[in-house]
Enzyme design. Structure first.
Site, PDB file in Angstrom:
ATOM      1  N   ASP A  97      -0.191  -0.625  -4.683  1.00 60.93           N
ATOM      2  CA  ASP A  97      -1.539  -0.062  -4.795  1.00 60.93           C
ATOM      3  C   ASP A  97      -1.512   1.335  -4.194  1.00 60.93           C
ATOM      4  OD1 ASP A  97      -4.194   0.548  -4.853  1.00 60.93           O
ATOM      5  OD2 ASP A  97      -4.859  -1.151  -3.638  1.00 60.93           O
TER       6      ASP A  97
ATOM      7  N   LYS B 276     -14.020  -6.558  -7.380  1.00 64.38           N
ATOM      8  CA  LYS B 276     -14.418  -6.838  -5.995  1.00 64.38           C
ATOM      9  C   LYS B 276     -15.937  -6.910  -5.948  1.00 64.38           C
ATOM     10  CE  LYS B 276     -10.472  -4.401  -4.012  1.00 64.38           C
ATOM     11  NZ  LYS B 276      -9.990  -3.152  -3.380  1.00 64.38           N
TER      12      LYS B 276
ATOM     13  N   LYS C 188       0.843  -1.194   0.000  1.00 66.59           N
ATOM     14  CA  LYS C 188       0.000   0.000   0.000  1.00 66.59           C
ATOM     15  C   LYS C 188       0.879   1.245   0.000  1.00 66.59           C
ATOM     16  CE  LYS C 188      -4.218  -1.718   0.249  1.00 66.59           C
ATOM     17  NZ  LYS C 188      -5.179  -1.474  -0.837  1.00 66.59           N
TER      18      LYS C 188
ATOM     19  N   ASP D 287      -8.845  -0.254  -9.940  1.00 65.02           N
ATOM     20  CA  ASP D 287      -9.638  -0.804  -8.833  1.00 65.02           C
ATOM     21  C   ASP D 287     -10.837   0.116  -8.605  1.00 65.02           C
ATOM     22  OD1 ASP D 287     -10.715  -1.865  -6.532  1.00 65.02           O
ATOM     23  OD2 ASP D 287      -8.942  -1.641  -5.288  1.00 65.02           O
TER      24      ASP D 287
ATOM     25  N   GLU E  48      -1.499  -0.559  -9.112  1.00 64.01           N
ATOM     26  CA  GLU E  48      -2.957  -0.524  -9.015  1.00 64.01           C
ATOM     27  C   GLU E  48      -3.443   0.881  -8.664  1.00 64.01           C
ATOM     28  OE1 GLU E  48      -4.495  -3.839  -6.779  1.00 64.01           O
ATOM     29  OE2 GLU E  48      -6.203  -2.680  -6.058  1.00 64.01           O
TER      30      GLU E  48
HETATM   31 MG    MG Z   1      -6.911  -1.510  -4.476  1.00 65.70          MG
END
Ligand code: MG
Length: 354
Positions: free
Chosen positions: A189, A266, A161, A242, A217
């Site tokens: 990400d 997702k 992250k 995303d 991402e």
């Molecule tokens: Mg993500």
């Protein structure tokens, strides 16, 4: 098998340590569990997680949303899947999380009706998956330490992250790569945290300095499709969307704009499995690859995502590590984790019980 009643309850799942991204910090996971009762006595289960900063769905709006959908599908026969899905999706606009919870529980019942696990119902491509593991946003030193700890447990792929500060992000990735050596796969990400030009400069610098990323991402803001394309056209690694892609319509727009190389699907964004399949179809037809991820959500939600991820060959990457971050598992059944290897349940439906 007629739907007679839809009930919700709240569950809290403890985390081993706080989960931090550019968008938020979580100390534990709160989810809504859903139970659909039928006239046959068979029950279907699913779950939704409030992620206000991503979906806009709150605990209260999810519970209300499920009630609204329940009014539209009570009395319907599970064998009429297409009609039920149409009712779920037309009950209200947006509100992807309550739609996802109901969709999962309906798929659970659909599998139970025909006595087949959901992943087989959807294509049955494989019955095991390997997930990456997420490294939370912290100081470069802490993230390097967390990465070493993860690798010491046998983990081979880390999703890091980033996105709160470009300069620190470079230091983070250099520290992590230096600590791990060349053999561990890394992807990052940014959770929308960078400006387009900044993202290009940063990713290219990371690659020049040997960070060696699989992909990046959501480098820029969700609604900035032009920015996504700007980055994609100027870096050597794949860019995947995303937060930019919730619905099949978003996926189509992304494809038309050539704004990414892949899509992280997702269920909380797509509104469940029914639309996730459509997104995968659009991606596959356009030559994009897919990853399946999740929000910080319940084991029920993760299990539904794993069924979808296992079903199709176009799902090339799996980011379903939430159970590895949790200190407990309130629901029974579902997927089994052995390190980062996920095994799908062979019982009919999703295989979850509570
Ligand atoms: Mg993500």
């Amino acid at each position: 098998m007629l739907i007679t009643e839809i009930k919700t309850s709240k569950i809290t799942t403890g985390l081993k340590r706080p989960f931090k991204t550019a968008l938020r910090t979580l100390d534990y996971i709160e989810s809504i569990l859903i139970e659909i009762n039928t006239d046959s006595g068979i029950k279907g289960y699913g779950g939704a997680a409030p992620t206000e900063v991503i979906t806009g769905d709150t605990e209260a709006s999810i519970i209300k949303g499920i009630q609204i959908i329940a009014d539209n599908i009570t009395g319907f026969d599970i064998s009429n899947m297409e009609i039920i899905m149409e009712k779920i999706n037309n009950s209200m606009i947006r509100n992807s999380s309550p739609k996802a919870a109901v969709d999962m529980a309906v798929y659970d019942l659909y599998g139970k009706l025909y006595k087949v696990p959901v992943y087989k119902l959807l294509g049955g491509f494989r019955n095991t998956l390997v997930t990456d593991l997420t490294i939370s946003l912290n100081s470069p030193g802490q993230m390097a330490k967390d990465s070493i700890d993860a690798v010491a447990q046998g983990i081979k792929t880390l999703k890091v992250k980033l996105g709160d500060n470009a300069e620190t992000d470079l230091a983070r990735m250099k520290a992590i790569r230096e600590a791990l050596g060349p053999d561990i796969r890394l992807r990052v990400d940014a959770n929308q945290g960078w400006q387009p030009k900044e993202a290009v400069e940063l990713v290219n610098q990371m690659q020049r300095e040997g960070v060696d990323l699989d992909f990046v991402e959501q480098p820029v803001a969700a609604e900035n499709f032009e920015g996504m394309r700007f980055v994609k056209d100027r870096v050597s690694i794949p860019v995947i969307a995303d937060e930019s892609v919730f619905s099949p319509a978003d996926a189509l727009r992304l494809v038309n704009m050539k704004a990414a190389d892949g899509i992280n699907i997702k269920l909380m964004k797509s509104g469940g499995i029914y639309n996730a399949v459509k997104i995968a179809d659009i991606a596959e037809a356009a030559g994009l690859f897919c990853m399946v991820g999740s929000m910080m959500e319940s084991h029920a939600g993760l299990t539904a995502a794993a069924h979808f991820a296992a079903s199709r060959s176009i799902i090339k990457e799996v980011d379903l590590d939430v159970p590895l971050l949790c200190s407990e598992k309130p629901e029974r059944g579902g997927t089994e984790y052995n390190g980062t290897t996920i095994t799908l349940p062979e019982s009919p439906g999703l295989g979850i019980s509570v």
